[in-house]
Design an enzyme around this catalytic site. Sequence first.
Site, PDB file in Angstrom:
ATOM      1  CB  ALA A 233     -71.550  33.539  21.740  1.00 40.88           C
ATOM      2  NE  ARG A 234     -69.393  28.558  17.424  1.00 35.52           N
ATOM      3  CZ  ARG A 234     -70.623  28.080  17.651  1.00 35.52           C
ATOM      4  NH1 ARG A 234     -71.173  28.208  18.851  1.00 35.52           N
ATOM      5  NH2 ARG A 234     -71.294  27.449  16.702  1.00 35.52           N
ATOM      6  CG  ASP A 258     -71.942  25.753  26.855  1.00 37.09           C
ATOM      7  OD1 ASP A 258     -71.555  24.766  27.521  1.00 37.09           O
ATOM      8  OD2 ASP A 258     -72.766  25.663  25.925  1.00 37.09           O
ATOM      9  CD  GLU A 263     -66.114  25.332  21.924  1.00 39.71           C
ATOM     10  OE1 GLU A 263     -66.890  25.241  20.960  1.00 39.71           O
ATOM     11  OE2 GLU A 263     -66.473  25.609  23.064  1.00 39.71           O
ATOM     12  CG  HIS A 297     -70.306  24.291  22.693  1.00 39.26           C
ATOM     13  ND1 HIS A 297     -69.506  24.998  21.826  1.00 39.26           N
ATOM     14  CD2 HIS A 297     -71.580  24.692  22.422  1.00 39.26           C
ATOM     15  CE1 HIS A 297     -70.252  25.783  21.054  1.00 39.26           C
ATOM     16  NE2 HIS A 297     -71.514  25.609  21.412  1.00 39.26           N
TER      17      HIS A 297
HETATM   18  C1  COI Z   1     -74.674  26.420  17.542  1.00 38.70           C
HETATM   19  O1  COI Z   1     -75.819  26.092  17.202  1.00 38.70           O
HETATM   20  O2  COI Z   1     -74.066  27.308  16.914  1.00 38.70           O
HETATM   21  C2  COI Z   1     -74.022  25.751  18.684  1.00 38.70           C
HETATM   22  O3  COI Z   1     -73.295  26.410  19.378  1.00 38.70           O
HETATM   23  C3  COI Z   1     -74.268  24.296  18.902  1.00 38.70           C
HETATM   24  C4  COI Z   1     -73.020  23.451  19.012  1.00 38.70           C
HETATM   25  C5  COI Z   1     -73.343  21.989  18.849  1.00 38.70           C
HETATM   26  C6  COI Z   1     -71.901  23.837  18.094  1.00 38.70           C
END
Ligand code: COI
Length: 332
Positions: A233-234, A258, A263, A297
Amino acid sequence: MFKITIYSVRKVERPLFEKLNKYDFDLNLVSERLTIDNVDKAEGSDAVLISGFDDCDGEIIKKLHEFGINYVYTRVVGVDNIDFTAIDGYGMQVANAPGYSPRAVAELAFILGMTLFRHVSPATYNTHMANFALLPSYFANEIHNATIGIVGAGTLGTAEAKLYGALGAKVLAYQRHPDPENKAVEFTDMDTLLKESDIVSMHIPYIPGKTGNFIGKEEIDKMKDGAILVNTARGPVVDNQAVSYAVRNFKLGGYGTDVLLDEDKIMGKQFDSLDDLPNDIDKDLMLNYPNVIVTPHMGFYTEKAVEDMINISFENFDSMLKTGKPTHLVNK
Ligand code: COI
């Protein structure tokens, strides 16, 4: 012709933007990520289309506003890199691209989980060090006898739940507002999910001030000894320091992620060594390899997902031109 400056366009994506431009937008494709140093590349455009690692802070938004740009759309789901106070202050519009191939992220989350669940990461690390001993720590459960905890059973979480479900695992989920139509999971409370799951997988958005450190020391303490935590996720939805400590002390069996902290300063870059990472917590976390495995990511990085992102973004612009509103308006 409606001109869109698109940032962070990778080499493999360039032909897809051109192929999928059925609305004949005037596309200005910029390979670098958006920063204050290259925001002027958007001058003369009607809109910008950004991605998840582009800077979109108040200073940049002010510049875009000065260029007469009212549409700041993103081709990803997450909008945590966009300063909404500035956007709303200038009356600008933000749209995003939810629903792009959920299998892309779900499959990566599943693979990270399974890799740690079957101890493949430490085992391959050791064989590469010429150690072929069958260590007691490789002794494993089988997935059909395991329980999975999905935190956030939206599109992505549900897609991952179906992958595990297809292999016979029991799949629990926590959701603030459970969807009674969702039959891929068994909804439960967070405490039960933490207590019963062998693999916990994060699929909640990062909302600063709300979902930060959603999994912290207290939650990790409630998890089974040796359980696996996965995060696609984040970075900040998990307390990375607490995770690092728990892996080092064998409370957690592993962390597959990921996503990291900071980031925007890391992704897309090649450092000389991990010592050069700008965030000490990320560095410390990564030192737990092979029980912490990190991908750059790349959950979204499949041909289908990128095509979906472009199509959804172009539809957003087309709908805005026809009706004044993009299909996926974020700031109502
Ligand atoms: C998202 O779609 O939120 C992702 O995590 C994709 C990424 C390229 C930031």
